[in-house]
Enzyme design. Sequence first.
Site, PDB file in Angstrom:
ATOM      1  N   GLY A  47       1.785   4.010  -3.260  1.00  0.00           N
ATOM      2  CA  GLY A  47       2.124   3.456  -4.556  1.00  0.00           C
ATOM      3  C   GLY A  47       1.639   2.025  -4.696  1.00  0.00           C
ATOM      4  CG  HIS A  48       1.823  -0.513  -1.676  1.00  0.00           C
ATOM      5  ND1 HIS A  48       2.044  -1.118  -0.469  1.00  0.00           N
ATOM      6  CD2 HIS A  48       3.015  -0.034  -2.062  1.00  0.00           C
ATOM      7  CE1 HIS A  48       3.320  -0.990  -0.131  1.00  0.00           C
ATOM      8  NE2 HIS A  48       3.933  -0.318  -1.086  1.00  0.00           N
ATOM      9  CG  LEU A  49      -1.580   2.515  -6.894  1.00  0.00           C
ATOM     10  CD1 LEU A  49      -1.229   3.371  -8.107  1.00  0.00           C
ATOM     11  CD2 LEU A  49      -2.446   3.292  -5.931  1.00  0.00           C
TER      12      LEU A  49
END
Lengths: 584, 213
Positions: free
Chosen positions: A477-479
């Site tokens: 989820g680290h975009l």
Amino acid sequence: MKTTEIKDVCIIGTGAAGGVWADACTRAGLEVVALERGPQLGPAEFMQHDELTNIYRNDGFAPDWRDTVRDAAGEEARLGRSTLLAQCVGGGTAHWGAASWRFREDDFELLSRGGPIEGANLADWPIAYDDLAPYYDRAEARLGLAGLAGANPVEPPRTAPYPNPPHPPRLATVALERGAKALGYHPFPLPVAINSRAYGGRAACMNGGQCSNFGCPIHAKASTLAIHVPAALATGRLDLRPNARVTELVVGADGRVREARYIDASGAERAVRARTFVVAAGGIGSPHLLLASRSARHPNGLGNGSGLVGRNLMFHIFSYAAFELPGPSMGALGPNGMLAVDDLHPSDPKRGFARGAVIFEAAEPGPLWAAFKANDYLGGSAGAWGKPLKDYLRRFPYFGGLISIGEDLPQLTNRIDLDPTHRDADGIPLPRITYRSHPNDLALAAYFETRMLEIADAAGAVKSWSFDFKSTKGGTGHLMGTCRMGSDPERSVVDADCRSHEVPNLYVPDASCFPSSGGYNPTLTIFANADRAATRFLARMKQGTEIGLAPSIIPPPSPRTPLHASKRTFDETPLGHQTLEPRR
Amino acid sequence: MSDARTSLSRREFMVGTTALWISATLPRPRTAEAAAAGTTPQTLDATEWKTVEAMTSRILPTDDAPGAVEAGCVNFIDKALGAEDEAALPAYRAAVAELNRHCQQRFERPFADLSPERQDSVLRDLELGRVEGWQANDAAPAAFFQTVRMHTILGFLLDPRYGGNRDYAGWKTIGWPGPVHALGGSQPDQMLGTRRLVPIWERAKPTGHHDHD
């Protein structure tokens, strides 16, 4: 819906950045519409989520998500669901693990401090730590962080204590603390945005063990769902529209974004007009929307004169060490994790790679998660069944984990673009992920994996084993990075205020604007930076210098134009020889 | 770390080069609805049920603690194959029939009637894809095995509402008290192991959020 109504601000996405903007703008008296692709979820839904819905697959938060993935240009991308993101009111803050870090001073000065690295597209941020520090203070207070100021030996300077004390330890935490100290590290309580006591009108954590990937059924975990969106709604000035999937931003004759087109829950095409547009759809969603918003004036996508929209995609590179203690770990109880080790984070060329990572304890949230690790524990891809599998599962109460959040370097070739083949149910091209880890990332991940196994062994583990995440793409989820922030319009997409270099009423304040990934969970920095950008936007508006809002240049309401049957062919932007707004 | 979990589950879909048949659709609410209707077969016929149950009994065998049979994993599979996993049903059917044909040819009896040792040997061959003369071309042996293995694990460890984990047999066996938030959470002394967290099966009914054991 009145399409002729003009809102002051239209926000796309209600995660950390969008939620902060909605809160700040409505508090300042502006009329705001927020378009959220996903539904409104809450504790009732979260109580129905389980490991099947939220860990085996991300059905609880992004049931319709599809993307395509490949290693490099020239390859055919595979259709899948490669990213962990949440599509609901609150965005990723609804299901984050809530580990909350300040980036350190050097994280903002990668290029000038460390120099260039071959194959990487390093840059300094156009802002420094000191610019963000007061907003970090404010974010920590608002979110109710639990932690111990001064306990991290490499943390950046801070003036305020954490608003809440650290969470109590579980047995695994105690063992890991002992092990880390034995190796000479300085372990400290993991700072988390989870209430360790009642705070901000929200309950204290009940130590339920399922934070990351899950919604909090009592809102002890901070989120824009629990904090910022309700505050904005309470002003009466937020028009919140869930299930509104934005397909295109339309630019008017004056060069400004005039309206957002979206598909509502019934499948109907709708539009909303506003004076300022804030794209906060995340590191994939934001560039995807800009790239899909093509016009004669912006043939390569909105605000993409630099060609950098979608490029410099960063995910973080993870390493994971699992371990088995001789006794119970209580890994399923308590928040995400309670202990962190950050001694190894600062860049050290002697290690053979640049940059670093933070290490922290991971929860063992449920049996299915444990079952997924059976093959690695049993040492192969075959034979993980029968008595070995059953005996393995019975060790579940003794399991624990350590994870490291490795900084991955920005590369021009790592990017989001529009898939030329695959489209979603609405006919929109899927986002295509092209991503390959930099050799530096792989060396970093291997190093941290070894250090974590050492910590587990020093903690008394009877067995420790690793997973190989290094070949994983997008399982995060680290975009970050896909609409880079900078002062040079040739080398960045938005300026230091997160405003498009080309489109004066367009902001991208989410993690897309990050020039580097930091080696820390990014969300606290998203909160702080979005607050900084919103605060500066509101100050300019108050001074009458915000170009998107200055009354003299607000475009008059146009007669309503019926939306075309095909949203893909719509283009009503008159062409002319207009120049871009002067940059300031 | 959430990221890690997603990656893991995705990796689990691919065992070696073997893609599971259930990677596209997975048991979700429809499976729970089917399970609520009862434990009689809804999808598998008697032979298929018996064969799949025999496979699950070797994947998570019964010893001094319950195994897949006691947990009713085959019931979960039966319900899933009639719901979100329906796309996998034709391959399941074809593979079960082929497995029994294969066993009949080699051992003169169907899989379920083989000795446990012989069943294990057959399953090992399935897992490694080294079955000579396998004729179900759309249902490769290794994919079949991995799909049944994953289904068995899910049936053992998921909430009983999906039709498996009967009487919490799976959770009792591995020492998982149930979803902790549904149990009202835990307290610091329980996190340090000085006071026991009463598991879900020892409670009259699940308590609310604010009722700490």
